[in-house]
Design a protein around this motif. Sequence first.
Motif, PDB file in Angstrom:
ATOM      1  N   TRP A  65     -12.308   4.690  -0.844  1.00  0.00           N
ATOM      2  CA  TRP A  65     -12.673   3.875   0.414  1.00  0.00           C
ATOM      3  C   TRP A  65     -11.928   4.617   1.637  1.00  0.00           C
ATOM      4  O   TRP A  65     -12.816   4.572   2.667  1.00  0.00           O
ATOM      5  CB  TRP A  65     -12.223   2.612  -0.012  1.00  0.00           C
ATOM      6  CG  TRP A  65     -13.269   1.713  -1.096  1.00  0.00           C
ATOM      7  CD1 TRP A  65     -14.199   2.228  -1.736  1.00  0.00           C
ATOM      8  CD2 TRP A  65     -12.998   0.424  -1.149  1.00  0.00           C
ATOM      9  NE1 TRP A  65     -14.690   1.345  -2.620  1.00  0.00           N
ATOM     10  CE2 TRP A  65     -13.778   0.289  -2.655  1.00  0.00           C
ATOM     11  CE3 TRP A  65     -12.161  -0.399  -1.048  1.00  0.00           C
ATOM     12  CZ2 TRP A  65     -14.139  -0.923  -3.071  1.00  0.00           C
ATOM     13  CZ3 TRP A  65     -12.123  -1.672  -1.591  1.00  0.00           C
ATOM     14  CH2 TRP A  65     -13.218  -2.069  -2.606  1.00  0.00           C
ATOM     15  N   PHE A  66     -10.975   4.902   1.516  1.00  0.00           N
ATOM     16  CA  PHE A  66     -10.225   5.180   2.529  1.00  0.00           C
ATOM     17  C   PHE A  66      -9.487   6.673   2.685  1.00  0.00           C
ATOM     18  O   PHE A  66      -9.004   7.188   3.769  1.00  0.00           O
ATOM     19  CB  PHE A  66      -9.161   4.360   2.942  1.00  0.00           C
ATOM     20  CG  PHE A  66      -9.360   2.883   2.889  1.00  0.00           C
ATOM     21  CD1 PHE A  66     -10.241   2.431   4.163  1.00  0.00           C
ATOM     22  CD2 PHE A  66      -9.072   2.297   2.172  1.00  0.00           C
ATOM     23  CE1 PHE A  66     -10.764   1.119   4.089  1.00  0.00           C
ATOM     24  CE2 PHE A  66      -9.767   0.468   2.138  1.00  0.00           C
ATOM     25  CZ  PHE A  66     -10.260   0.188   3.226  1.00  0.00           C
ATOM     26  N   SER A  67      -9.848   7.444   1.681  1.00  0.00           N
ATOM     27  CA  SER A  67      -9.601   8.916   1.688  1.00  0.00           C
ATOM     28  C   SER A  67     -10.500   9.596   0.847  1.00  0.00           C
ATOM     29  O   SER A  67     -11.399   9.159   0.106  1.00  0.00           O
ATOM     30  CB  SER A  67      -8.210   8.802   1.113  1.00  0.00           C
ATOM     31  OG  SER A  67      -8.080   8.583  -0.436  1.00  0.00           O
ATOM     32  N   ASP A  68     -10.541  10.989   0.919  1.00  0.00           N
ATOM     33  CA  ASP A  68     -11.356  11.601   0.048  1.00  0.00           C
ATOM     34  C   ASP A  68     -10.697  12.233  -1.557  1.00  0.00           C
ATOM     35  O   ASP A  68      -9.401  12.226  -1.456  1.00  0.00           O
ATOM     36  CB  ASP A  68     -11.975  12.958   0.903  1.00  0.00           C
ATOM     37  CG  ASP A  68     -12.688  12.497   2.181  1.00  0.00           C
ATOM     38  OD1 ASP A  68     -13.351  11.640   2.063  1.00  0.00           O
ATOM     39  OD2 ASP A  68     -12.664  13.232   3.169  1.00  0.00           O
ATOM     40  N   PRO A  69     -11.541  12.663  -2.150  1.00  0.00           N
ATOM     41  CA  PRO A  69     -10.892  13.109  -3.451  1.00  0.00           C
ATOM     42  C   PRO A  69     -10.228  14.298  -3.314  1.00  0.00           C
ATOM     43  O   PRO A  69     -10.318  15.146  -2.212  1.00  0.00           O
ATOM     44  CB  PRO A  69     -12.110  13.748  -4.170  1.00  0.00           C
ATOM     45  CG  PRO A  69     -13.188  12.912  -3.737  1.00  0.00           C
ATOM     46  CD  PRO A  69     -13.010  12.589  -2.287  1.00  0.00           C
ATOM     47  N   GLU A  70      -9.163  14.573  -3.795  1.00  0.00           N
ATOM     48  CA  GLU A  70      -8.154  15.649  -3.683  1.00  0.00           C
ATOM     49  C   GLU A  70      -8.420  16.914  -5.011  1.00  0.00           C
ATOM     50  O   GLU A  70      -8.899  16.405  -5.829  1.00  0.00           O
ATOM     51  CB  GLU A  70      -6.810  15.236  -3.830  1.00  0.00           C
ATOM     52  CG  GLU A  70      -6.714  14.381  -2.517  1.00  0.00           C
ATOM     53  CD  GLU A  70      -4.966  13.918  -2.422  1.00  0.00           C
ATOM     54  OE1 GLU A  70      -4.289  14.396  -3.446  1.00  0.00           O
ATOM     55  OE2 GLU A  70      -4.724  12.969  -1.532  1.00  0.00           O
ATOM     56  N   ARG A  71      -7.963  17.909  -4.651  1.00  0.00           N
ATOM     57  CA  ARG A  71      -8.014  18.941  -5.806  1.00  0.00           C
ATOM     58  C   ARG A  71      -7.335  18.307  -6.848  1.00  0.00           C
ATOM     59  O   ARG A  71      -6.122  17.996  -6.766  1.00  0.00           O
ATOM     60  CB  ARG A  71      -7.578  20.265  -5.211  1.00  0.00           C
ATOM     61  CG  ARG A  71      -7.538  21.442  -6.359  1.00  0.00           C
ATOM     62  CD  ARG A  71      -7.230  22.672  -5.654  1.00  0.00           C
ATOM     63  NE  ARG A  71      -6.889  23.121  -4.410  1.00  0.00           N
ATOM     64  CZ  ARG A  71      -7.598  23.124  -3.278  1.00  0.00           C
ATOM     65  NH1 ARG A  71      -8.839  22.856  -3.558  1.00  0.00           N
ATOM     66  NH2 ARG A  71      -7.436  23.091  -2.199  1.00  0.00           N
ATOM     67  N   PHE A  72      -7.932  18.591  -8.186  1.00  0.00           N
ATOM     68  CA  PHE A  72      -7.679  18.229  -9.540  1.00  0.00           C
ATOM     69  C   PHE A  72      -7.674  16.843  -9.672  1.00  0.00           C
ATOM     70  O   PHE A  72      -7.381  16.338 -10.904  1.00  0.00           O
ATOM     71  CB  PHE A  72      -6.096  18.769  -9.765  1.00  0.00           C
ATOM     72  CG  PHE A  72      -6.096  20.227  -9.797  1.00  0.00           C
ATOM     73  CD1 PHE A  72      -7.257  20.930 -10.021  1.00  0.00           C
ATOM     74  CD2 PHE A  72      -4.955  20.924  -9.401  1.00  0.00           C
ATOM     75  CE1 PHE A  72      -7.019  22.560 -10.067  1.00  0.00           C
ATOM     76  CE2 PHE A  72      -4.730  22.253  -9.133  1.00  0.00           C
ATOM     77  CZ  PHE A  72      -5.806  23.149  -9.343  1.00  0.00           C
ATOM     78  N   ASP A  73      -8.262  15.945  -8.931  1.00  0.00           N
ATOM     79  CA  ASP A  73      -8.741  14.311  -9.156  1.00  0.00           C
ATOM     80  C   ASP A  73      -9.733  14.705 -10.243  1.00  0.00           C
ATOM     81  O   ASP A  73     -10.725  15.441 -10.089  1.00  0.00           O
ATOM     82  CB  ASP A  73      -9.326  13.806  -8.022  1.00  0.00           C
ATOM     83  CG  ASP A  73      -8.368  13.309  -7.154  1.00  0.00           C
ATOM     84  OD1 ASP A  73      -6.908  13.641  -7.215  1.00  0.00           O
ATOM     85  OD2 ASP A  73      -8.399  12.773  -6.072  1.00  0.00           O
ATOM     86  N   VAL A  74      -9.775  13.541 -11.262  1.00  0.00           N
ATOM     87  CA  VAL A  74     -10.590  13.630 -12.224  1.00  0.00           C
ATOM     88  C   VAL A  74     -11.620  12.566 -11.788  1.00  0.00           C
ATOM     89  O   VAL A  74     -11.034  11.209 -11.449  1.00  0.00           O
ATOM     90  CB  VAL A  74     -10.349  13.330 -13.654  1.00  0.00           C
ATOM     91  CG1 VAL A  74     -11.055  13.135 -14.514  1.00  0.00           C
ATOM     92  CG2 VAL A  74      -9.246  14.450 -14.268  1.00  0.00           C
ATOM     93  N   VAL A  75     -12.734  12.957 -11.586  1.00  0.00           N
ATOM     94  CA  VAL A  75     -13.803  11.783 -10.783  1.00  0.00           C
ATOM     95  C   VAL A  75     -15.180  11.534 -11.746  1.00  0.00           C
ATOM     96  O   VAL A  75     -15.500  12.557 -12.450  1.00  0.00           O
ATOM     97  CB  VAL A  75     -14.191  12.353  -9.522  1.00  0.00           C
ATOM     98  CG1 VAL A  75     -13.170  12.206  -8.626  1.00  0.00           C
ATOM     99  CG2 VAL A  75     -15.157  13.701  -9.543  1.00  0.00           C
TER     100      VAL A  75
ATOM    101  N   VAL B 210     -12.682  21.357  -2.431  1.00  0.00           N
ATOM    102  CA  VAL B 210     -12.857  20.262  -1.424  1.00  0.00           C
ATOM    103  C   VAL B 210     -13.353  20.678   0.010  1.00  0.00           C
ATOM    104  O   VAL B 210     -13.528  22.042   0.065  1.00  0.00           O
ATOM    105  CB  VAL B 210     -11.489  19.349  -1.007  1.00  0.00           C
ATOM    106  CG1 VAL B 210     -11.046  18.696  -2.235  1.00  0.00           C
ATOM    107  CG2 VAL B 210     -10.334  20.082  -0.622  1.00  0.00           C
ATOM    108  N   PRO B 211     -13.964  19.981   0.636  1.00  0.00           N
ATOM    109  CA  PRO B 211     -14.595  20.482   1.908  1.00  0.00           C
ATOM    110  C   PRO B 211     -13.764  21.737   2.772  1.00  0.00           C
ATOM    111  O   PRO B 211     -12.525  21.247   2.937  1.00  0.00           O
ATOM    112  CB  PRO B 211     -14.745  19.228   2.949  1.00  0.00           C
ATOM    113  CG  PRO B 211     -15.004  18.233   1.917  1.00  0.00           C
ATOM    114  CD  PRO B 211     -14.125  18.411   0.791  1.00  0.00           C
TER     115      PRO B 211
END
Length: 184
Positions: free
Chosen positions: A58-68, A85-86
């Motif tokens: 909601w307030f941050s973007d996914p980070e490298r290695f997050d499991v989504v 990531v971008p």
Amino acid sequence: MYIKQESWKEWIRLLFFTVTVAIIARTFLIAPIIVDGESMVPTLADNDRMIINKSSYWFSDPERFDVVVFHASEEKDYIKRVIGVPGDTLYYDNDSLYVNDQKIAEPHLQTLKEANNGEPITADFSLRDAAGVKTIPEGHVFVLGDNRKHSFDSRSIGLVSMEDIVGEAELTFWPFSHLNWLRN
């Protein structure tokens, strides 16, 4: 008689409140899911039960290695690991990940690499080959399954829009032997 009637009303109110909170939590905050397939082995196994956090981004973007978990289509959600990531450029060479021309360790793959007896688990590719872009644009991520040889991921479906991300996988709770927090 009066006491019993009040007690009954309180139980109805409590039940209504509990159901309302559960519906709100399930809709906006957390959701249970069942892993379907082997694309995230050894991190996740087929039929693992887990909880995803719908409010993670909601307030941050996914980070490298997050499991989504994300909507791959109208009827199907996928669970994969964020690799790019971008703003990132990325490629694989000789079974190693390079992001922005820097070699990046992937500790979550160590067990799989050991089990593969030195054979590569990720075939060489570039972001341009896989997704048709040189750099990951804003609002998108590049995802891969941990079981690289058996995963339908960004190498096949392209970049994933952040709008399609349902949430971050947080906890595997069943079978109990797979109980695990998935935080980096």
